[in-house]
Structure formats: structure tokens, C-alpha cells
Design a protein around this motif. Structure first.
Motif, PDB file in Angstrom:
ATOM      1  N   VAL A   9       0.878  -1.167   0.000  1.00  0.00           N
ATOM      2  CA  VAL A   9       0.000   0.000   0.000  1.00  0.00           C
ATOM      3  C   VAL A   9       0.919   1.221   0.000  1.00  0.00           C
ATOM      4  N   ALA A  10       0.591   2.209  -0.831  1.00  0.00           N
ATOM      5  CA  ALA A  10       1.387   3.435  -0.926  1.00  0.00           C
ATOM      6  C   ALA A  10       0.693   4.543  -0.141  1.00  0.00           C
ATOM      7  N   ILE A  11       1.447   5.182   0.756  1.00  0.00           N
ATOM      8  CA  ILE A  11       0.876   6.255   1.567  1.00  0.00           C
ATOM      9  C   ILE A  11       1.691   7.537   1.374  1.00  0.00           C
ATOM     10  N   PHE A  12       1.010   8.592   0.952  1.00  0.00           N
ATOM     11  CA  PHE A  12       1.631   9.909   0.887  1.00  0.00           C
ATOM     12  C   PHE A  12       1.350  10.628   2.208  1.00  0.00           C
ATOM     13  N   ASP A  13       2.418  10.998   2.892  1.00  0.00           N
ATOM     14  CA  ASP A  13       2.314  11.680   4.189  1.00  0.00           C
ATOM     15  C   ASP A  13       2.897  13.081   4.005  1.00  0.00           C
ATOM     16  N   VAL A  14       2.008  14.060   3.875  1.00  0.00           N
ATOM     17  CA  VAL A  14       2.432  15.408   3.506  1.00  0.00           C
ATOM     18  C   VAL A  14       2.409  16.321   4.719  1.00  0.00           C
ATOM     19  N   GLY A  15       3.591  16.622   5.242  1.00  0.00           N
ATOM     20  CA  GLY A  15       3.717  17.557   6.353  1.00  0.00           C
ATOM     21  C   GLY A  15       4.069  18.932   5.827  1.00  0.00           C
ATOM     22  N   LYS A  16       4.156  19.897   6.746  1.00  0.00           N
ATOM     23  CA  LYS A  16       4.507  21.260   6.344  1.00  0.00           C
ATOM     24  C   LYS A  16       5.932  21.306   5.783  1.00  0.00           C
ATOM     25  N   THR A  17       6.838  20.497   6.384  1.00  0.00           N
ATOM     26  CA  THR A  17       8.238  20.531   5.957  1.00  0.00           C
ATOM     27  C   THR A  17       8.568  19.385   5.013  1.00  0.00           C
ATOM     28  N   ASN A  18       8.300  18.170   5.448  1.00  0.00           N
ATOM     29  CA  ASN A  18       8.653  16.995   4.640  1.00  0.00           C
ATOM     30  C   ASN A  18       7.433  16.386   3.962  1.00  0.00           C
ATOM     31  N   LYS A  19       7.603  16.029   2.712  1.00  0.00           N
ATOM     32  CA  LYS A  19       6.554  15.325   1.956  1.00  0.00           C
ATOM     33  C   LYS A  19       7.096  13.918   1.703  1.00  0.00           C
ATOM     34  N   LYS A  75      -1.289  -1.996  -4.489  1.00  0.00           N
ATOM     35  CA  LYS A  75      -2.682  -2.451  -4.419  1.00  0.00           C
ATOM     36  C   LYS A  75      -3.632  -1.293  -4.125  1.00  0.00           C
ATOM     37  N   ALA A  76      -3.138  -0.340  -3.309  1.00  0.00           N
ATOM     38  CA  ALA A  76      -3.980   0.792  -2.915  1.00  0.00           C
ATOM     39  C   ALA A  76      -3.088   1.981  -2.573  1.00  0.00           C
ATOM     40  N   ILE A  77      -3.677   3.173  -2.649  1.00  0.00           N
ATOM     41  CA  ILE A  77      -2.964   4.423  -2.324  1.00  0.00           C
ATOM     42  C   ILE A  77      -3.854   5.224  -1.376  1.00  0.00           C
ATOM     43  N   ASN A  78      -3.238   5.794  -0.344  1.00  0.00           N
ATOM     44  CA  ASN A  78      -3.990   6.702   0.516  1.00  0.00           C
ATOM     45  C   ASN A  78      -3.110   7.894   0.873  1.00  0.00           C
ATOM     46  N   PHE A  79      -3.724   8.883   1.491  1.00  0.00           N
ATOM     47  CA  PHE A  79      -3.057  10.158   1.738  1.00  0.00           C
ATOM     48  C   PHE A  79      -3.365  10.646   3.148  1.00  0.00           C
ATOM     49  N   THR A  80      -2.393  11.284   3.753  1.00  0.00           N
ATOM     50  CA  THR A  80      -2.630  11.970   5.011  1.00  0.00           C
ATOM     51  C   THR A  80      -1.818  13.258   4.972  1.00  0.00           C
ATOM     52  N   SER A  81      -2.410  14.327   5.470  1.00  0.00           N
ATOM     53  CA  SER A  81      -1.660  15.585   5.447  1.00  0.00           C
ATOM     54  C   SER A  81      -2.202  16.516   6.519  1.00  0.00           C
ATOM     55  N   TYR A  82      -1.477  17.616   6.708  1.00  0.00           N
ATOM     56  CA  TYR A  82      -1.956  18.599   7.683  1.00  0.00           C
ATOM     57  C   TYR A  82      -3.291  19.158   7.208  1.00  0.00           C
ATOM     58  N   GLY A  83      -4.110  19.556   8.178  1.00  0.00           N
ATOM     59  CA  GLY A  83      -5.446  20.053   7.837  1.00  0.00           C
ATOM     60  C   GLY A  83      -5.443  21.565   7.713  1.00  0.00           C
ATOM     61  N   ALA A  84      -6.614  22.151   7.889  1.00  0.00           N
ATOM     62  CA  ALA A  84      -6.800  23.609   7.887  1.00  0.00           C
ATOM     63  C   ALA A  84      -6.303  24.268   6.604  1.00  0.00           C
ATOM     64  N   SER A  85      -6.307  23.534   5.496  1.00  0.00           N
ATOM     65  CA  SER A  85      -5.848  24.098   4.218  1.00  0.00           C
ATOM     66  C   SER A  85      -6.779  23.638   3.102  1.00  0.00           C
ATOM     67  N   GLY A 424      -1.576   4.838  10.102  1.00  0.00           N
ATOM     68  CA  GLY A 424      -3.025   4.971  10.291  1.00  0.00           C
ATOM     69  C   GLY A 424      -3.761   4.999   8.963  1.00  0.00           C
ATOM     70  N   ALA A 425      -3.202   5.738   7.995  1.00  0.00           N
ATOM     71  CA  ALA A 425      -3.829   5.844   6.668  1.00  0.00           C
ATOM     72  C   ALA A 425      -3.789   4.515   5.919  1.00  0.00           C
ATOM     73  N   ALA A 426      -2.796   3.675   6.236  1.00  0.00           N
ATOM     74  CA  ALA A 426      -2.709   2.340   5.618  1.00  0.00           C
ATOM     75  C   ALA A 426      -3.683   1.372   6.282  1.00  0.00           C
ATOM     76  N   LEU A 427      -3.717   1.407   7.618  1.00  0.00           N
ATOM     77  CA  LEU A 427      -4.554   0.463   8.372  1.00  0.00           C
ATOM     78  C   LEU A 427      -6.048   0.677   8.122  1.00  0.00           C
ATOM     79  N   VAL A 428      -6.436   1.932   7.919  1.00  0.00           N
ATOM     80  CA  VAL A 428      -7.861   2.229   7.784  1.00  0.00           C
ATOM     81  C   VAL A 428      -8.465   1.565   6.538  1.00  0.00           C
ATOM     82  N   ILE A 429      -7.617   1.260   5.549  1.00  0.00           N
ATOM     83  CA  ILE A 429      -8.125   0.617   4.321  1.00  0.00           C
ATOM     84  C   ILE A 429      -7.641  -0.840   4.223  1.00  0.00           C
ATOM     85  N   HIS A 430      -7.201  -1.398   5.350  1.00  0.00           N
ATOM     86  CA  HIS A 430      -6.596  -2.736   5.410  1.00  0.00           C
ATOM     87  C   HIS A 430      -7.387  -3.790   4.626  1.00  0.00           C
TER      88      HIS A 430
END
Length: 455
Positions: A9-19, A75-85, A424-430
Motif C-alpha cells: 500500500v502506498a501512503i503519501f504523508d504530507v507535512g509542512k516541511t517533509n513530503k 494495491k492501494a494508495i492513501n493520503f494523510t496531510s496537515y489540515g486547515a488548508s 493509520g492511513a494504511a490500516l484504515v483501508i486494510h
């Protein structure tokens, strides 16, 4: 001969500094990682903001790199990132504005007239479980656009929170998700469990895509692509998922970093005015259940005071990582009136201390006292049996020992796992991509015992 590709599973974790892009195998081990950082750009007012085009290209570049390798089968892709944007897209999916920074100053008069229209700041904050935070109340960013740039607002087909925009890039589907809506956005009326009246009054409701649950998956738009795409999650709510899936008895998670946030998923009492004024708010789980939380700027305070102590005793800040808990120092200072105000230590004259080790212990006594006050705000009567601490302070033996002493009726654990937010983003679509059971050793726990009082 090449082996069979590894299902991931591919997860994009987009923070303010590191993507970051992570690939997890079926045992939830990280088998590939790619990190990118981009220079910020500026919006039309000259305020710093995320470079949306660099971010978009980075998502595609990262995926192309993985596809070229041929070692992995996504098999699947999910995303997590900072909110308020928010990303505002037109009917062709093109962004219409820069990705405005959630720290951008909010026009004072606009905010005052808005609150006056909806019963005042306190009433509105209670209804939306959102302390008044200016642009951090991301729904008010949409309101600002509608009022100050009506021509642009008219062109908006969908207003997408950043995690859902990232998902849209791959799935071509526009959705809203509860973890993003429920995070101090001022969009949601928690008592009515629906959008707040103002969202309808202003027509902003028409720019909000349909709400979906965070464990749903969708087909990718690319022809011939066999993978599924998740709708994306707000990072704070995503980091809570591994705990929600592994522990079913009442617990509190103190997620520590610059901000230390205490989450209680078992406290469903509505927020009170006093709690809001003490920096409490409600988050939302991916299933749409409220999570009461309190915030403390403790990581930042720790960093500032460590610099002050280091300067006073002419040592490097690296020395503080080697300090172990010394109960004799704690007992020496426990008779003092330790304040629960976060900034109290900053006013103490450091010449009172014999050395930096003593000064640091007393700093931690103040920080933990403030933390106990913040965490107790969300405890309620749920009979919390366990307190999990993750992030930087979970590895600090002084912090953990003092916390265990302060909560003698709960078991206190330092918790660690590889990349909790992405996990968390990977497990939620397990169940959609992984035929194996979720491993029971994803979270590593270290139990901290309170010091037995001697009589």
C-alpha cells in the motif's frame, strides 16, 4: 529471474516541511521511502504558502519512480496531510488560488461581523467545537474567499481540504471526509451532526463535495491501473487510528511534538465554554465520531527552556538527551509550589540551581504539571485505564516517570511505532488491499511505573 512483485500500500504523508511516500508490505513494514522538500512560494499578498504545483508534480514523480522499479505491486494508495488548508478547483480540476497558509492573518472586521451574525464568538465556538483560531478555522478561509473574491469563488467547483485534493489528483473523484471537516474548521455543528447553518446560508455548502467515510476506496482514473485510492485523512486523526484498532478499553493518547495533544476517543460530552477557553476542541474519527482533545504548546516551551538552561550553564543542548530520572532531585523540589502554567518555568532565576541537571528536572516538573492539567480536562468519568504517550516525550524518562506518578490509577505507556500517521492511513483501508490479519505487534509499548512513595 526476477521475483514476484511485493504487494504494497502506498501512503503519501504530507507535512509542512517533509513530503513523504511510504510503501508498506502486508506485515506493515516500510519497504520503500521517498522524501521531498520544496521551497515555499508566496500568495498575492506576499504571505508564504505551500508550492501547490511542486506538490502535485511530486506525487506523480514518486509514483512513476515506484512503477518503474517493478519490485512492488501497488494495491492501494492513501493520503494523510496537515489540515486547515483548502484547495479550490474549477470544473476542470485546476486550482484557482494559491494554497493559503493557515497562519495567514484573518481580516479582523470580517471576523467580527461574521461572529456578530451567528450569536457571538463564544456561542459559535461551542456549536462548532472550534476555538477561535482565525485562518486555522479553515471553513472561515472559504468564507473569506466568498466575501473578498466573489468572482473567484463563483468559479470554484469544489473546495477540497488538502488530503482530499491529493486523493483527487489520482482518483479524479471529489470527496469530503469527516477527519478534515471535524478538525477546528468551524464548518460542523457537533450537536446537530451536520454542517453548521452558516455553511448553507452563504452557499458554501454547494462547493463542498459529498462526505464519505475514511475507510472507503475508489478506482483510479488512469486507464489500466489496478490499484484503489482512498479519500485521504487529516494527519492528527490518522495517527489515532492504530490505537483505535488495537485497544478497545478506554484510553487517552497524548501525542507529543511541538504541540502535545491529548485525545480521548471515549469522551463524547459536548465541549463546555471553560474547556474551549482552555484550548480544548473536538476532532473527528474517520467514522464520524467526535474525539475530545486538549492542546498544550509544551514541545515548543521545552525547546525554548532547554536553550535557556544550556546558555546559563554553558553546555550544549545535546547534553539533555543523556539526563536520566533522579528521584532525589524530584523529592528535593516537590515541596515547592510547582505551577501548572506552561510558561511558569521561564520566569525562574536559573542561578537557584546547583547545575543543569537540577534545572532540567524542575523544568520537566513544570511541563508535566501543565500536561496533567491539560490531559485531565478531557478525562471525564470514562474510567481511563491506559494513557499512551507517543512522539518525542515518550522517550524522555523524566517526563514519563512524572506522568506515571501523576496518574496513579492509570497505566502509563510510552508507545512507539514506525510512522504512526502514515500507518493509520494504511490500516484504515486494510481489508481492501491486505488479505492477512493486522499484526498485533505494530505498536511497541514500554510501561512506566510510578515511584512508590516511602512513608
Amino acid at each position: 529471474m526476477k521475483g514476484k512483485p511485493i504487494p504494497v500500500v502506498a501512503i503519501f504523508d504530507v507535512g509542512k516541511t517533509n513530503k513523504k511516500l511510504f510503501l508498506f508490505n502486508e506485515q506493515y513494514q516500510i519497504v520503500f521511502e521517498r522524501s521531498a522538500r520544496f521551497l515555499e512560494t508566496v500568495d498575492e499578498d506576499g504571505d508564504h504558502c505551500e508550492n501547490l504545483e511542486s506538490l502535485r508534480l511530486s506525487v506523480f514523480d514518486s509514483l512513476h519512480e515506484v512503477f518503474r522499479k517493478g519490485e512492488f505491486e501497488i494495491k492501494a494508495i492513501n493520503f494523510t496531510s496537515y489540515g486547515a488548508s483548502f484547495v479550490y478547483i474549477d470544473k476542470d480540476g485546476r486550482p484557482l488560488t494559491p494554497l493559503y497558509n493557515y497562519l495567514k492573518e484573518y481580516p479582523k472586521k470580517l471576523l467580527e461581523s461574521f461572529y456578530a451574525q451567528y450569536g457571538g464568538k463564544d456561542k459559535f465556538a461551542l456549536e462548532t467545537s472550534s476555538p477561535s483560531l482565525g485562518s486555522l478555522n479553515s471553513g472561515l478561509q472559504v468564507y473569506r474567499l466568498s466575501k473578498l473574491k466573489p468572482a473567484v469563488f463563483k468559479e470554484v467547483k469544489w473546495a477540497l481540504h488538502l488530503p482530499q485534493y491529493l486523493s483527487y489528483l489520482i482518483s479524479g473523484q471529489a470527496y469530503s471526509d469527516m477527519t478534515s471537516i471535524g478538525c477546528h474548521t468551524a464548518l460542523w455543528d457537533f450537536s446537530k451532526n451536520n454542517y453548521h447553518k452558516w455553511v448553507e446560508d452563504t452557499g458554501i455548502i454547494d462547493k463542498m463535495p459529498p462526505i464519505v467515510q475514511g475507510d472507503r476506496l475508489y478506482r483510479a482514473t488512469f486507464p489500466g491501473s489496478g490499484y484503489l485510492v482512498g479519500s485521504g485523512l487529516h494527519d492528527s486523526s490518522s495517527a489515532l487510528i492504530p490505537y483505535l484498532l488495537n485497544f478497545h478499553e478506554p484510553f487517552i493518547l497524548i501525542s507529543t511534538g511541538t504541540w502535545c495533544i491529548s485525545f480521548n476517543p471515549f469522551n463524547i460530552d459536548p465541549l463546555t465554554k471553560e474547556e474551549l477557553h482552555s484550548d480544548c476542541l473536538s476532532y473527528m474519527t474517520y467514522t464520524g465520531k467526535p474525539v475530545k482533545a486538549s492542546r498544550l504548546f509544551a514541545g515548543y516551551e521545552h525547546e525554548e527552556q532547554v536553550k535557556r538552561i544550556a546558555k546559563a550553564f554553558q553546555i550544549s543542548t545535546g547534553k539533555f538527551k543523556q539526563i536520566d530520572l533522579d528521584w532525589t532531585i524530584i523529592e528535593k523540589y516537590q515541596a515547592l509550589d510547582i505551577s501548572d502554567e506552561l510558561s511558569a518555568f521561564s520566569t525562574i532565576d536559573l542561578s537557584h540551581f546547583g547545575d543543569y541537571v537540577e534545572a532540567y528536572h524542575v523544568l520537566m516538573m513544570h511541563l508535566v504539571k501543565a500536561q496533567v492539567k491539560a490531559t485531565t480536562l478531557v478525562m471525564n468519568q470514562t474510567g481511563v485505564q491506559r494513557i499512551f504517550v507517543d512522539g518525542g516525550f515518550s522517550r524522555n524518562h523524566i517526563y514519563m516517570g512524572l506522568l506515571a506518578q501523576a496518574f496513579p490509577n492509570s497505566e502509563v505507556f510510552g508507545a512507539s511505532m514506525a510512522q504512526a500517521t502514515a500507518l493509520g492511513a494504511a490500516l484504515v483501508i486494510h481489508e481492501h488491499w491486505n488479505s492477512r490479519a493486522i499484526p498485533n505487534d505494530i505498536i511497541e509499548l514500554r510501561y512506566f511505573r510510578a515511584k512508590q512513595q516511602t512513608h
